[in-house]
Design a protein around this motif. Sequence first.
Motif, PDB file in Angstrom:
ATOM      1  N   ILE A  77      37.398 -61.343  32.279  1.00 38.97           N
ATOM      2  CA  ILE A  77      38.080 -60.272  31.539  1.00 38.97           C
ATOM      3  C   ILE A  77      37.272 -59.922  30.286  1.00 38.97           C
ATOM      4  O   ILE A  77      36.378 -60.681  29.882  1.00 38.97           O
ATOM      5  N   ASP A  78      37.593 -58.787  29.681  1.00 39.98           N
ATOM      6  CA  ASP A  78      36.962 -58.384  28.426  1.00 39.98           C
ATOM      7  C   ASP A  78      37.123 -59.520  27.416  1.00 39.98           C
ATOM      8  O   ASP A  78      38.212 -60.067  27.283  1.00 39.98           O
ATOM      9  N   GLY A  79      36.036 -59.855  26.714  1.00 40.58           N
ATOM     10  CA  GLY A  79      36.105 -60.908  25.708  1.00 40.58           C
ATOM     11  C   GLY A  79      35.938 -62.305  26.267  1.00 40.58           C
ATOM     12  O   GLY A  79      36.144 -63.299  25.565  1.00 40.58           O
ATOM     13  N   SER A  80      35.540 -62.418  27.550  1.00 41.28           N
ATOM     14  CA  SER A  80      35.367 -63.758  28.146  1.00 41.28           C
ATOM     15  C   SER A  80      33.990 -64.350  27.815  1.00 41.28           C
ATOM     16  O   SER A  80      33.733 -65.514  28.114  1.00 41.28           O
ATOM     17  N   GLY A  81      33.117 -63.540  27.223  1.00 42.00           N
ATOM     18  CA  GLY A  81      31.790 -64.040  26.849  1.00 42.00           C
ATOM     19  C   GLY A  81      30.728 -63.830  27.921  1.00 42.00           C
ATOM     20  O   GLY A  81      29.632 -64.392  27.843  1.00 42.00           O
ATOM     21  N   LYS A  82      31.030 -63.002  28.903  1.00 47.32           N
ATOM     22  CA  LYS A  82      30.108 -62.711  30.010  1.00 47.32           C
ATOM     23  C   LYS A  82      28.718 -62.309  29.572  1.00 47.32           C
ATOM     24  O   LYS A  82      27.733 -62.792  30.092  1.00 47.32           O
TER      25      LYS A  82
END
Length: 198
Positions: free
Chosen positions: A8-13
Amino acid sequence: MIIVIEGIDGSGKTTQARLLFERIARAGCKVALLIEPTVGVYGKIIRDKIKSGNYSPMELYELFLRDRKLNARNIRKLLDLGYIVILDRYYISTIAYQGAQGIPISRILMDHSEFPIPDVVIILDVDPETALKRLKRKDTFENKEFLEQVRTIYLRMPEILRELKIEIRIINANRDPEIISEDMWNIVRNLIKCRDKE
Ligand code: TYD
């Protein structure tokens, strides 16, 4: 080989994709890092739409498909040249996000049946509350209820993609970036053959 990083957005991908890229390069492999939405013409339209919220889910879905069709050409070229391709998001994102927006997952899978199939999918799993705290700006996707739904679909991915025989790893991304990076390298290092192994 195609390695997909998801979450998800903000997962650090994006940080993790870069760290993995550096490790694979250091190990002596030819490696490329691509992102979706791409930096091309459709990618730009997609980002503007998500920011404004001014779209129908089907319209957005079709834009992702177009963007990805162009990207798939680059992916195939790189694979032919012997590159390991890391993708910061791929159609796994479409299953999770557009699936959460009501596009049937069976249709998404059918529309992607001709796309290059990933070898490994690493899903960075984080709770939406932590993820939202990490984000500076917030677009229309970045609210807790929606990200909860997206996360639920991500967690079902081993079952959703079962027939494709993809190696799917879900890792806890609530931890330190260095530890997560180490975990990811341990998954990937055994699957690649490079000049001088680290
Ligand atoms: P982007 O601007 O790349 O941000 P991030 O770095 O957070 O991934 O991402 C755009 C948004 O697009 C992100 O919220 C996830 C979403 N998205 C989809 O809804 N479907 C897709 O197929 C893809 C690739 C991304």
